[in-house]
Design a protein around this motif. Structure first.
Motif, PDB file in Angstrom:
ATOM      1  N   LEU A  60      43.999 -57.895  28.463  1.00 34.55           N
ATOM      2  CA  LEU A  60      43.982 -57.658  29.898  1.00 34.55           C
ATOM      3  C   LEU A  60      45.334 -57.169  30.406  1.00 34.55           C
ATOM      4  O   LEU A  60      45.395 -56.343  31.314  1.00 34.55           O
ATOM      5  CB  LEU A  60      43.572 -58.931  30.642  1.00 34.55           C
ATOM      6  CG  LEU A  60      43.011 -58.729  32.056  1.00 34.55           C
ATOM      7  CD1 LEU A  60      41.703 -57.963  32.004  1.00 34.55           C
ATOM      8  CD2 LEU A  60      42.800 -60.072  32.762  1.00 34.55           C
ATOM      9  N   GLU A  61      46.441 -57.657  29.840  1.00 35.05           N
ATOM     10  CA  GLU A  61      47.756 -57.264  30.347  1.00 35.05           C
ATOM     11  C   GLU A  61      48.056 -55.795  30.101  1.00 35.05           C
ATOM     12  O   GLU A  61      48.896 -55.211  30.792  1.00 35.05           O
ATOM     13  CB  GLU A  61      48.863 -58.135  29.757  1.00 35.05           C
ATOM     14  CG  GLU A  61      49.274 -57.787  28.347  1.00 35.05           C
ATOM     15  CD  GLU A  61      50.629 -58.396  27.980  1.00 35.05           C
ATOM     16  OE1 GLU A  61      51.015 -59.435  28.548  1.00 35.05           O
ATOM     17  OE2 GLU A  61      51.278 -57.833  27.087  1.00 35.05           O
ATOM     18  N   ARG A 120      35.823 -55.695  37.810  1.00 31.56           N
ATOM     19  CA  ARG A 120      34.754 -55.877  36.812  1.00 31.56           C
ATOM     20  C   ARG A 120      35.339 -56.378  35.492  1.00 31.56           C
ATOM     21  O   ARG A 120      34.762 -57.261  34.845  1.00 31.56           O
ATOM     22  CB  ARG A 120      34.015 -54.556  36.592  1.00 31.56           C
ATOM     23  CG  ARG A 120      33.045 -54.178  37.703  1.00 31.56           C
ATOM     24  CD  ARG A 120      32.138 -53.030  37.286  1.00 31.56           C
ATOM     25  NE  ARG A 120      32.870 -51.779  37.177  1.00 31.56           N
ATOM     26  CZ  ARG A 120      32.995 -50.884  38.158  1.00 31.56           C
ATOM     27  NH1 ARG A 120      32.439 -51.114  39.333  1.00 31.56           N
ATOM     28  NH2 ARG A 120      33.669 -49.773  37.973  1.00 31.56           N
ATOM     29  N   ALA A 121      36.480 -55.812  35.084  1.00 30.36           N
ATOM     30  CA  ALA A 121      37.105 -56.244  33.834  1.00 30.36           C
ATOM     31  C   ALA A 121      37.575 -57.692  33.921  1.00 30.36           C
ATOM     32  O   ALA A 121      37.398 -58.477  32.976  1.00 30.36           O
ATOM     33  CB  ALA A 121      38.274 -55.325  33.492  1.00 30.36           C
ATOM     34  N   ALA A 122      38.150 -58.064  35.049  1.00 30.91           N
ATOM     35  CA  ALA A 122      38.658 -59.428  35.210  1.00 30.91           C
ATOM     36  C   ALA A 122      37.536 -60.447  35.136  1.00 30.91           C
ATOM     37  O   ALA A 122      37.721 -61.563  34.633  1.00 30.91           O
ATOM     38  CB  ALA A 122      39.410 -59.542  36.533  1.00 30.91           C
ATOM     39  N   ARG A 153      35.563 -62.087  27.313  1.00 36.89           N
ATOM     40  CA  ARG A 153      34.898 -61.233  26.317  1.00 36.89           C
ATOM     41  C   ARG A 153      35.782 -60.054  25.924  1.00 36.89           C
ATOM     42  O   ARG A 153      35.778 -59.619  24.769  1.00 36.89           O
ATOM     43  CB  ARG A 153      33.563 -60.722  26.868  1.00 36.89           C
ATOM     44  CG  ARG A 153      32.542 -61.809  27.153  1.00 36.89           C
ATOM     45  CD  ARG A 153      32.213 -62.624  25.910  1.00 36.89           C
ATOM     46  NE  ARG A 153      31.804 -61.802  24.781  1.00 36.89           N
ATOM     47  CZ  ARG A 153      30.581 -61.317  24.602  1.00 36.89           C
ATOM     48  NH1 ARG A 153      29.626 -61.577  25.486  1.00 36.89           N
ATOM     49  NH2 ARG A 153      30.292 -60.588  23.535  1.00 36.89           N
ATOM     50  N   LEU A 154      36.534 -59.524  26.887  1.00 37.01           N
ATOM     51  CA  LEU A 154      37.417 -58.404  26.575  1.00 37.01           C
ATOM     52  C   LEU A 154      38.564 -58.838  25.670  1.00 37.01           C
ATOM     53  O   LEU A 154      38.971 -58.092  24.772  1.00 37.01           O
ATOM     54  CB  LEU A 154      37.961 -57.783  27.860  1.00 37.01           C
ATOM     55  CG  LEU A 154      36.933 -57.109  28.771  1.00 37.01           C
ATOM     56  CD1 LEU A 154      37.615 -56.517  29.994  1.00 37.01           C
ATOM     57  CD2 LEU A 154      36.155 -56.020  28.024  1.00 37.01           C
ATOM     58  N   GLU A 155      39.081 -60.038  25.888  1.00 38.80           N
ATOM     59  CA  GLU A 155      40.184 -60.515  25.047  1.00 38.80           C
ATOM     60  C   GLU A 155      39.755 -60.651  23.584  1.00 38.80           C
ATOM     61  O   GLU A 155      40.592 -60.565  22.684  1.00 38.80           O
ATOM     62  CB  GLU A 155      40.711 -61.858  25.559  1.00 38.80           C
ATOM     63  CG  GLU A 155      41.420 -61.787  26.897  1.00 38.80           C
ATOM     64  CD  GLU A 155      42.733 -61.007  26.863  1.00 38.80           C
ATOM     65  OE1 GLU A 155      43.225 -60.693  25.756  1.00 38.80           O
ATOM     66  OE2 GLU A 155      43.267 -60.701  27.949  1.00 38.80           O
ATOM     67  N   GLU A 156      38.463 -60.823  23.339  1.00 40.61           N
ATOM     68  CA  GLU A 156      37.982 -60.900  21.957  1.00 40.61           C
ATOM     69  C   GLU A 156      38.245 -59.608  21.202  1.00 40.61           C
ATOM     70  O   GLU A 156      38.314 -59.597  19.968  1.00 40.61           O
ATOM     71  CB  GLU A 156      36.484 -61.222  21.949  1.00 40.61           C
ATOM     72  CG  GLU A 156      36.146 -62.618  22.475  1.00 40.61           C
ATOM     73  CD  GLU A 156      34.645 -62.831  22.623  1.00 40.61           C
ATOM     74  OE1 GLU A 156      33.878 -61.866  22.357  1.00 40.61           O
ATOM     75  OE2 GLU A 156      34.240 -63.944  23.002  1.00 40.61           O
TER      76      GLU A 156
END
Length: 310
Positions: free
Chosen positions: A125-126, A196-198, A203-206
């Motif tokens: 995310l960062e 939406r990403a936040a 799941r995105l960090e996976e």
């Protein structure tokens, strides 16, 4: 309610000796989002400071090179996580021996930058949020937005260096009101993509532990995240040597001019030129961009858009 992080607790420390040549500043340089990035600073003594929103919480990392070793300190709940990730951050997982230069300019840059490694933060995310901010705008506009959003909605970074900020957590990004995006010059489309990403940040960090095709696919499940944004993110979070940036206004032109001397290269031609570097196309691009071998300008720079005036 968010509990403020104590700023001046004792630092955790770590020493690490790289196995080969290493240029720390060149390696982590892509993590800096403009000269005023509140999450990244290089101080006059040569120390690199960066903040992170880690799985253990916010943290600040400082490192410098001394007598062939990397000396690091970290503060905050995320201190140990950042120190554990220091070798990967400085390219310990990267294998530059897998790269074979195929063009004279690439060979020369490879020879001149033996300490270049591909950083791996392990944090999606960062890198994703500032990459979304950079969609379809000038770098200056994106850097300004990142700076203002962190100054207004981040939190003071733990540790002794004033002015550093830790970016908001996923909930904080998702709850930003529309007028704060507008104040930072971020249009509704980019703001909605970040929200939406936040909302699916876990799941995105996976994707940080996935191979490149799976990670690219995971990020692009979010409407508003395409190949350009996904590649720009995974270059940093995963240290992916083949995460080639497509859809960029400048990169194909620079690559084409550097390798052929011709202007007007598009994405398709760039990919043909980089085909000999399959598996290492991002590294090849990084070396080309570092060369500074760019086509001469024929037109003035685009003027920044200012949505606040609309």
């Amino acid at each position: 309610m968010r509990v403020p992080t104590p700023r001046h607790e004792s630092a955790a420390t770590r020493r690490w000796r790289p196995a080969g040549p290493l240029d720390p500043g060149l390696t982590v340089g892509p993590l800096r989002r403009g000269p005023g990035d509140p999450a990244f600073r290089v101080t006059p003594d040569g120390s690199v400071w960066r903040t992170g929103r880690t799985p253990a919480g916010p943290g600040t990392l400082r490192f410098t090179r001394h007598a062939g070793e990397i000396e690091a300190e970290a503060w905050g709940p995320g201190a140990d996580w950042l120190l554990d990730g220091l070798p990967a951050l400085l390219g310990a997982d990267d294998d530059p021996t897998a790269f074979t230069p195929r063009h004279r300019l690439v060979h020369e840059m490879h020879r001149r930058t033996p300490g270049l490694r591909l950083t791996r933060t392990g944090l999606v995310l960062e890198s994703l949020i500032p990459s979304i901010l950079e969609q379809k705008v000038t770098s200056d506009e994106a850097y300004r937005a990142w700076r203002l959003l962190l100054q207004r909605h981040g939190e003071p970074a733990p540790g002794p260096l004033d002015g550093l900020r830790v970016m908001p957590d996923a909930h904080g990004w998702a709850m930003l009101p529309s007028w704060e995006w507008h104040r930072a010059g971020v249009d509704g489309k980019r703001a909605a993509t970040i929200v939406r990403a936040a909302r699916v940040a876990r799941r995105l960090e996976e994707a940080a532990a996935m191979d490149l095709p799976a990670a690219l696919a995971r990020l692009q499940l979010i409407p508003g995240i395409g190949p350009w944004t996904a590649a720009e993110t995974l270059q940093r979070s995963n240290g992916a040597p083949d995460a080639i940036t497509v859809g960029d206004l400048h990169v194909p032109r620079i690559v084409g001019y550097a390798l052929t001397g011709r202007r007007g290269t598009d994405d398709a031609t760039m990919l043909e030129l980089l085909a000999p570097y399959a598996g290492q196309r991002h590294r090849a691009c990084r070396l080309i961009l570092l060369s500074g071998h760019t086509p001469p300008r024929r037109a003035p720079r685009f003027a920044p858009n200012d949505i606040r005036a609309l």
